[in-house]
Scaffold this active site. Sequence first.
Site, mmCIF file in Angstrom:
data_model
loop_
_atom_site.group_PDB
_atom_site.id
_atom_site.type_symbol
_atom_site.label_atom_id
_atom_site.label_comp_id
_atom_site.label_asym_id
_atom_site.label_seq_id
_atom_site.Cartn_x
_atom_site.Cartn_y
_atom_site.Cartn_z
ATOM 1 C CG ASP A 1 23.237 19.774 40.361
ATOM 2 O OD1 ASP A 1 23.572 18.973 41.263
ATOM 3 O OD2 ASP A 1 22.170 19.660 39.732
ATOM 4 C CG ASP B 1 18.990 21.746 47.552
ATOM 5 O OD1 ASP B 1 19.652 20.704 47.562
ATOM 6 O OD2 ASP B 1 18.042 21.944 46.770
ATOM 7 C CD GLU C 1 19.034 16.354 43.605
ATOM 8 O OE1 GLU C 1 18.061 15.816 44.119
ATOM 9 O OE2 GLU C 1 19.111 17.600 43.440
HETATM 10 ZN ZN ZN Z 1 19.333 19.031 46.871
#
Ligand code: ZN
Length: 418
Positions: free
Chosen positions: A98, A129, A163
């Site tokens: 995610d 990320d 997460e």
């Molecule tokens: Zn991350």
Amino acid sequence: MINCCQFSWNTSVEMACNKENWSDNAEIKIFQEYLKIRTDHPDVDYAPCVEFLLQQADSLGLVSKVYYPDSPSRPIPVLTWPGTSPELPSIMLNSHMDVVAVTEKYWSHPPFAAEIDGEGRIFARGSQDMKSVGMQYLGAIRALKHDGIRLKRTIHVVFTPDEEIGGFNGIAKFVPTSDFAALNIGFCIDEGMASPTDEFPIFYGERFVWSILFRCRGSTGHASLFHKNTAIEKIQFLMNKFLNFRKSEEQRLENNPNLTVGDVTSVNITTINGGIQQNVVPPEIMMSVDVRMSVNIDYEQFDRDINDWCKQAGDGIEIQFIQKLQRIEPTKLDDNNKYWLAFKKVLVNDLQLKIKPQILPAATDSRHLREINVPVIGFSPMNNTPVLLHEHDEFIKASTYLEGITIYKKLLLELANL
Ligand code: ZN
């Protein structure tokens, strides 16, 4: 930065050194494809992402299995490369599928198109990320397989959901299962952060969130009079206590060049609400405080301090913890940790990279693994890169991405042959 041309064993990476058109590079193409699959919050549909990962497993000849420790909408695909000594503890490569939401109007490139500009920068949510890391793991395995290498230890490439909203329905539900125990994890690599300098940050622990809501009641009445025991005086007292503590931690950080922000406890007053009318003394004021607890602070003592401050401020104060994470022991980076020694050997001795071990200021999946004593190192190989996680125009340079694959390849050769 390492010179990618020195690694003759990664054709894709090597070829890239002489090319201007990055989108012809096979590794970059796969990465772009992954970035284009939308997994932004809220209400993430993971199905297309899982389908893509299972295709990747097939093309790499990896064994794949999807676990659902929470529900069918929260899948955890695990791609496995069995080692020649499968009885040895395995190596886990963790990444979350995610990404955080975007405000599209602030992006100079569409956030889910993975466009590459003239400087070789790949723009997309998740480019730092951490869809980069997830695909770099697979790129490293592809390079090893291309060279006909077999590794001793089994490698599990684990992709987690949610997460970015705490991992409570993702990794946290997976870790206590017998399915997870059966993976026999000995060591895990998870996400770190970009670094604007030459140095690569290495994260061996995290700070823990305490999110606290204070509800202060006091006497009310006409705003022209001196009422005793007002809510705003109590809040002022609490604010001073928190802000004084904040100041001392900020100074401790500024006065010691060896400390990073993860070594101190940060405090921020994030909301203040109250009052009903301009000429009425407010009967109630609410204040929320975000604390990121350092691993070095005494958690019980700080809890007592907060309660004492409330008592000293006066009666009628309620404390509600919105989040109060327990302290989890950081991974020990000492001579007894053979995985760390191997990790350090590859980065410092073999690749001559500068590293800086430190505590991550934010929270990741890693804490759920450390909680069950799996040693975890957080590492995202992006030096000389601005820190853009959760920001507009998140990007990674194609060259940095490919260099990361070569680093992981070296790491796996060492770690999985221990
Ligand atoms: Zn991350």
